[in-house]
Scaffold this motif. Structure first.
Motif, PDB file in Angstrom:
ATOM      1  N   VAL A  98      52.322  39.303  76.281  1.00  0.00           N
ATOM      2  CA  VAL A  98      51.423  38.850  77.349  1.00  0.00           C
ATOM      3  C   VAL A  98      52.108  39.126  78.683  1.00  0.00           C
ATOM      4  O   VAL A  98      53.257  38.723  78.885  1.00  0.00           O
ATOM      5  CB  VAL A  98      51.088  37.356  77.217  1.00  0.00           C
ATOM      6  N   LYS A  99      51.407  39.801  79.573  1.00  0.00           N
ATOM      7  CA  LYS A  99      52.000  40.173  80.861  1.00  0.00           C
ATOM      8  C   LYS A  99      50.967  40.055  81.961  1.00  0.00           C
ATOM      9  O   LYS A  99      49.817  40.499  81.819  1.00  0.00           O
ATOM     10  CB  LYS A  99      52.524  41.612  80.815  1.00  0.00           C
ATOM     11  N   TYR A 100      51.355  39.413  83.062  1.00  0.00           N
ATOM     12  CA  TYR A 100      50.540  39.383  84.275  1.00  0.00           C
ATOM     13  C   TYR A 100      50.668  40.713  85.002  1.00  0.00           C
ATOM     14  O   TYR A 100      51.756  41.289  85.099  1.00  0.00           O
ATOM     15  CB  TYR A 100      51.001  38.267  85.212  1.00  0.00           C
ATOM     16  N   ALA A 101      49.554  41.198  85.523  1.00  0.00           N
ATOM     17  CA  ALA A 101      49.624  42.329  86.436  1.00  0.00           C
ATOM     18  C   ALA A 101      50.317  41.882  87.729  1.00  0.00           C
ATOM     19  O   ALA A 101      50.273  40.697  88.089  1.00  0.00           O
ATOM     20  CB  ALA A 101      48.217  42.853  86.736  1.00  0.00           C
ATOM     21  N   PRO A 102      50.985  42.786  88.438  1.00  0.00           N
ATOM     22  CA  PRO A 102      51.696  42.356  89.657  1.00  0.00           C
ATOM     23  C   PRO A 102      50.793  41.682  90.680  1.00  0.00           C
ATOM     24  O   PRO A 102      51.244  40.827  91.445  1.00  0.00           O
ATOM     25  CB  PRO A 102      52.262  43.680  90.200  1.00  0.00           C
ATOM     26  N   PHE A 103      49.506  42.014  90.693  1.00  0.00           N
ATOM     27  CA  PHE A 103      48.572  41.476  91.677  1.00  0.00           C
ATOM     28  C   PHE A 103      47.693  40.378  91.093  1.00  0.00           C
ATOM     29  O   PHE A 103      46.709  39.975  91.719  1.00  0.00           O
ATOM     30  CB  PHE A 103      47.682  42.608  92.209  1.00  0.00           C
ATOM     31  N   ALA A 104      48.012  39.857  89.912  1.00  0.00           N
ATOM     32  CA  ALA A 104      47.117  38.937  89.221  1.00  0.00           C
ATOM     33  C   ALA A 104      47.110  37.539  89.836  1.00  0.00           C
ATOM     34  O   ALA A 104      46.098  36.838  89.757  1.00  0.00           O
ATOM     35  CB  ALA A 104      47.495  38.838  87.745  1.00  0.00           C
ATOM     36  N   THR A 105      48.199  37.112  90.432  1.00  0.00           N
ATOM     37  CA  THR A 105      48.310  35.760  90.963  1.00  0.00           C
ATOM     38  C   THR A 105      48.661  35.805  92.446  1.00  0.00           C
ATOM     39  O   THR A 105      48.889  36.872  93.017  1.00  0.00           O
ATOM     40  CB  THR A 105      49.382  34.959  90.202  1.00  0.00           C
ATOM     41  N   LYS A 106      48.706  34.625  93.030  1.00  0.00           N
ATOM     42  CA  LYS A 106      48.991  34.525  94.459  1.00  0.00           C
ATOM     43  C   LYS A 106      50.405  35.025  94.770  1.00  0.00           C
ATOM     44  O   LYS A 106      50.619  35.735  95.753  1.00  0.00           O
ATOM     45  CB  LYS A 106      48.830  33.071  94.906  1.00  0.00           C
ATOM     46  N   GLN A 107      51.363  34.640  93.940  1.00  0.00           N
ATOM     47  CA  GLN A 107      52.722  35.148  94.076  1.00  0.00           C
ATOM     48  C   GLN A 107      52.835  36.437  93.262  1.00  0.00           C
ATOM     49  O   GLN A 107      52.474  36.462  92.087  1.00  0.00           O
ATOM     50  CB  GLN A 107      53.763  34.134  93.588  1.00  0.00           C
ATOM     51  N   ARG A 108      53.323  37.478  93.872  1.00  0.00           N
ATOM     52  CA  ARG A 108      53.419  38.771  93.195  1.00  0.00           C
ATOM     53  C   ARG A 108      54.358  38.667  92.005  1.00  0.00           C
ATOM     54  O   ARG A 108      55.467  38.139  92.109  1.00  0.00           O
ATOM     55  CB  ARG A 108      53.901  39.851  94.167  1.00  0.00           C
ATOM     56  N   ARG A 109      53.918  39.191  90.879  1.00  0.00           N
ATOM     57  CA  ARG A 109      54.689  39.132  89.643  1.00  0.00           C
ATOM     58  C   ARG A 109      55.613  40.338  89.532  1.00  0.00           C
ATOM     59  O   ARG A 109      55.301  41.436  90.013  1.00  0.00           O
ATOM     60  CB  ARG A 109      53.755  39.106  88.436  1.00  0.00           C
ATOM     61  N   GLY A 110      56.754  40.110  88.886  1.00  0.00           N
ATOM     62  CA  GLY A 110      57.688  41.201  88.640  1.00  0.00           C
ATOM     63  C   GLY A 110      57.271  42.034  87.447  1.00  0.00           C
ATOM     64  O   GLY A 110      56.332  41.709  86.717  1.00  0.00           O
ATOM     65  N   TYR A 111      57.974  43.120  87.225  1.00  0.00           N
ATOM     66  CA  TYR A 111      57.652  44.016  86.132  1.00  0.00           C
ATOM     67  C   TYR A 111      58.248  43.539  84.806  1.00  0.00           C
ATOM     68  O   TYR A 111      57.818  43.986  83.747  1.00  0.00           O
ATOM     69  CB  TYR A 111      58.132  45.430  86.453  1.00  0.00           C
ATOM     70  N   LEU A 112      59.234  42.659  84.858  1.00  0.00           N
ATOM     71  CA  LEU A 112      59.803  42.074  83.654  1.00  0.00           C
ATOM     72  C   LEU A 112      59.140  40.729  83.389  1.00  0.00           C
ATOM     73  O   LEU A 112      58.800  39.995  84.312  1.00  0.00           O
ATOM     74  CB  LEU A 112      61.321  41.896  83.796  1.00  0.00           C
ATOM     75  N   ARG A 113      58.978  40.404  82.122  1.00  0.00           N
ATOM     76  CA  ARG A 113      58.333  39.144  81.763  1.00  0.00           C
ATOM     77  C   ARG A 113      59.216  37.957  82.115  1.00  0.00           C
ATOM     78  O   ARG A 113      60.422  37.962  81.858  1.00  0.00           O
ATOM     79  CB  ARG A 113      58.013  39.124  80.266  1.00  0.00           C
ATOM     80  N   ASP A 114      58.591  36.930  82.695  1.00  0.00           N
ATOM     81  CA  ASP A 114      59.320  35.706  83.000  1.00  0.00           C
ATOM     82  C   ASP A 114      59.101  34.698  81.882  1.00  0.00           C
ATOM     83  O   ASP A 114      58.507  34.989  80.843  1.00  0.00           O
ATOM     84  CB  ASP A 114      58.887  35.141  84.359  1.00  0.00           C
ATOM     85  N   SER A 115      59.601  33.470  82.088  1.00  0.00           N
ATOM     86  CA  SER A 115      59.545  32.455  81.032  1.00  0.00           C
ATOM     87  C   SER A 115      58.111  32.041  80.707  1.00  0.00           C
ATOM     88  O   SER A 115      57.776  31.796  79.544  1.00  0.00           O
ATOM     89  CB  SER A 115      60.356  31.224  81.456  1.00  0.00           C
ATOM     90  N   SER A 116      57.243  31.965  81.726  1.00  0.00           N
ATOM     91  CA  SER A 116      55.863  31.566  81.461  1.00  0.00           C
ATOM     92  C   SER A 116      55.136  32.604  80.620  1.00  0.00           C
ATOM     93  O   SER A 116      54.356  32.264  79.721  1.00  0.00           O
ATOM     94  CB  SER A 116      55.123  31.339  82.782  1.00  0.00           C
TER      95      SER A 116
END
Length: 289
Positions: A98-116
């Protein structure tokens, strides 16, 4: 000699047009507390994958500048044989990503998966493992990749407003539903279609008493006390995964049971959408009832 590459502007001053959209703006209907948002689900959106699906939740405030919605896409690759060096497995190896797109949320997501994102992947794997008939494919593997194109967040929330991650419940619910449709589109045998549903204990106004609502849009409520996300097999009447977050007032066990029961109602409603989408895939051109 005139420059033919130059676009000359007007000679005199100009003013931008002003449109009065307030008189023509439709009134957005508020979602009832006992219903879920409308779901758009379509399978077969990625021809190169074994199975795929796209899910989108209807925005109850589509004309509001602080509108939120949820858009997910899922691709399934497999089942396919594991490498010869891999140890023998009598059942299929399920891998979820499961991965968020970099533009999916208010805070820009990184390219590596985080804990969430890793937590969402673990919960998704647990929810799907109870539905797939794993012993049909020994020493095989299947990859389930969910991309969150747009998260269920209020993008225009003030910076000082804390984000407690309540939107992850709706994201997980959508991941379960869209992954179930993609698995069925890939032709992987399952005991039942699994659907996700969310119920939350919220307060609409600062002085209003807490109430249980289905499929909560976090930006519409003043405070969220607790939320429960359930993965459910409707035909078998089995729960494959429960994720509860928050704290109930007074540690009331009856209130917890009510939240789980309301989550099952949301699961059944989402499962109807999955069944309708699969019927349209099997019988293209014929509208299902």
């Amino acid at each position: 000699m005139a420059d033919r590459r130059r676009v000359n502007g007007p000679v005199g001053p100009t003013a931008p047009p002003v449109y009065n959209t307030a008189a023509h703006k439709p009134i957005a209907k508020e979602k009832a507390d006992n219903s879920i948002r409308k779901i758009f689900l379509k399978t077969g959106v990625t021809p190169s994958a074994s199975g795929s699906a796209y899910l989108e939740l209807e925005d109850p405030k589509a004309n509001s500048p602080s509108s939120t919605s949820l858009k997910l896409t899922c691709t399934v690759h497999g089942p396919r044989a594991l490498p010869r060096s891999a140890p023998f497995s009598p059942h299929i190896i399920l891998s979820t990503h499961v991965k968020y797109a970099p533009f999916a949320t208010k805070q820009r997501r990184g390219y590596l998966r985080d804990s969430s994102e890793r937590d969402l992947g673990v919960h998704l794997e647990t929810a799907l493992r109870g539905a797939i008939i794993a012993d049909r494919w020994p020493k095989s593997g299947v990859d389930i990749i969910v991309t969150i194109i747009e998260g269920d967040q209020d993008r225009n929330a003030p910076e000082n407003k804390s984000d407690e991650g309540w939107d992850m419940m709706n994201v997980l619910s959508g991941c379960i539903t869209v992954a179930s449709a993609a698995i069925a589109d890939a032709g992987i045998d399952c005991v039942d279609t699994v659907a996700g549903g969310v119920a939350a204990l919220v307060a609409r106004q600062p002085n209003s008493p807490p109430a249980i609502v289905l499929d909560p849009a976090v930006s519409e409520y003043h405070k969220v006390f607790a939320a429960c996300c359930v993965a459910y097999l409707p035909t078998r009447d089995e729960i494959t995964n429960i994720w509860f977050k928050g704290q109930l007032p007074g540690a009331d066990s009856m209130l917890y049971n009510r939240m789980v029961e309301r989550s099952l109602v949301a699961c059944r409603n989402a499962n109807r959408v999955v069944i309708t989408a699969l019927n349209e895939t099997v019988r293209p051109g014929k509208e299902s009832a």
